[in-house]
Design an enzyme around this catalytic site. Structure first.
Site, short mmCIF file in Angstrom:
data_model
loop_
_atom_site.label_atom_id
_atom_site.label_comp_id
_atom_site.label_asym_id
_atom_site.label_seq_id
_atom_site.Cartn_x
_atom_site.Cartn_y
_atom_site.Cartn_z
CB THR A 57 -0.96 -0.02 1.20
OG1 THR A 57 -1.71 -1.23 1.15
CG2 THR A 57 -1.91 1.15 1.18
CE LYS A 86 10.03 13.84 20.57
NZ LYS A 86 10.52 15.02 19.83
NE ARG A 107 -2.00 -0.05 6.07
CZ ARG A 107 -1.72 -1.09 5.28
NH1 ARG A 107 -0.72 -1.91 5.59
NH2 ARG A 107 -2.41 -1.31 4.19
C1 NCD Z 1 -4.07 -5.81 3.59
C2 NCD Z 1 -4.12 -4.87 4.78
O1 NCD Z 1 -3.12 -4.29 5.16
O2 NCD Z 1 -5.23 -4.74 5.26
N1 NCD Z 1 -2.90 -5.69 2.83
C3 NCD Z 1 -2.79 -4.69 1.89
O3 NCD Z 1 -3.01 -3.54 2.17
N2 NCD Z 1 -2.47 -5.03 0.64
C4 NCD Z 1 -4.41 -7.21 3.90
C5 NCD Z 1 -3.79 -7.89 5.08
O4 NCD Z 1 -2.92 -7.36 5.74
O5 NCD Z 1 -4.23 -9.02 5.32
#
Ligand code: NCD
Length: 306
Positions: A57, A86, A107
């Site tokens: 990603t 921190k 993320r």
């Molecule tokens: C997925 C995620 O991170 O949710 N991977 C991804 O982004 N390609 C799937 C997973 O981690 O199982």
């Protein structure tokens, strides 16, 4: 469809027409990829902030930005190396990074966290996965792959297999697929079933759904075999995870029962749920899916930023 300046946080922002337009834009981006490069986002900066591990990603967002002539600032290990250590709040981190970048892909391990971060940000935030919540851009590239391979999404029987409780990818796939005339076959252990809210939402759209625990009994019905990993990091303990690890293994034997024209997708990473002997099966599309993800994210970034 006007995504200029918008956050991309949830599947709810997309309807059927929007999805079709986005896929058409991604197809045009594949031409850019064939040429190698465009200047569409020249001078723009994307920040990628990952509080949770990632291979595809993060690189996919970054490649998409670079192929469109933009630049990238990146931190792959925010939990350990950023000011969140921190106790800076997500709101403040969002506010701060948005003073430096034109868009942010983020993320985080907690569901809802990307939305909190986006409240602070003065620039568009793209959800790159929030805990067991959702992963909209992965869902989009999964649908784009199906659309490319099958020419349509309507009329298909789509099997979603694995950890449907904690898997943010299955959640997002359903959030988009609800707009199409799809028959769903959910395959999971009883304890890892699709959240009721998602099933109810699909039912209210008139979709047909069966929930089963055997892949072997149902693989022959599927046009799309969407595999997912058991999400080890979401379980309370290793022993709890171990109860379900290895629940499904797609191998040559099982593929002999599948339709000749079915396709296999998987967001990756895989653990053991697709045997490597399946990789050479022409129905396996999970590595092509990665390439499709770059084109799809190029389309999304261009709509948000240009
Ligand atoms: C997925 C995620 O991170 O949710 N991977 C991804 O982004 N390609 C799937 C997973 O981690 O199982």
């Amino acid at each position: 469809m006007d995504f200029r300046g918008q956050d991309i946080l949830s599947t709810d922002q997309f309807d059927k027409a929007t999805l079709r337009n986005l896929f058409e834009e991604a197809t045009r981006m594949e031409d850019v990829l064939k040429k190698g490069h465009s200047d569409l986002l020249k001078g723009k900066v994307l920040a990628t902030l990952f509080f949770e591990p990632s291979t595809r990603t993060r690189f996919s967002f970054e490649t998409a930005m670079l192929r469109l002539g933009g630049r990238v600032i990146s931190n792959a290990d925010m939990l350990k190396t950023s000011s969140s250590k921190k106790q800076e709040t997500l709101f403040d981190t969002g506010k701060v990074v948005s003073q430096m970048a034109d868009a942010i892909a983020m993320r985080h391990p907690e569901a809802g966290s990307v939305a909190k971060f986006a409240e602070g940000s003065d620039v568009p935030v793209l959800n790159a996965g929030d805990g067991a919540g959702s992963h909209p851009t992965q869902g989009l590239l999964d649908l784009y792959t199906i659309w490319k391979e099958k020419g349509t999404l309507d009329g298909l029987t789509i099997g979603i297999i694995g950890d449907l409780k904690y898997g943010r990818v299955p959640h997002s796939q359903c959030g988009f697929l609800k707009h199409f005339d799809v028959n769903f076959v959910f395959v999971s252990p009883e304890a890892l079933k699709m959240p009721r809210k998602i099933v109810d939402d699909l039912m209210s759209q008139g979709r047909s759904i069966i929930e089963v625990d055997s892949l072997a009994d149902h693989i022959g019905e599927m046009d799309v075999i969407s595999m997912t990993r058991i999400q080890e990091e979401r379980f309370e303990s290793k022993s709890e995870y171990k109860k379900y690890a290895g629940s499904y293994v797609l191998d040559k034997n099982l593929m002999n029962k599948a339709k000749e024209d079915s396709i296999i997708i998987h967001p990756l990473p895989r653990v053991d749920e697709i045997s490597t002997e399946v990789d050479e099966d022409p129905r396996a599309k999970y590595f092509e899916q990665v390439k499709n993800g770059v084109a799809l994210r190029m389309a999304l970034l261009s709509l948000v930023l240009s």
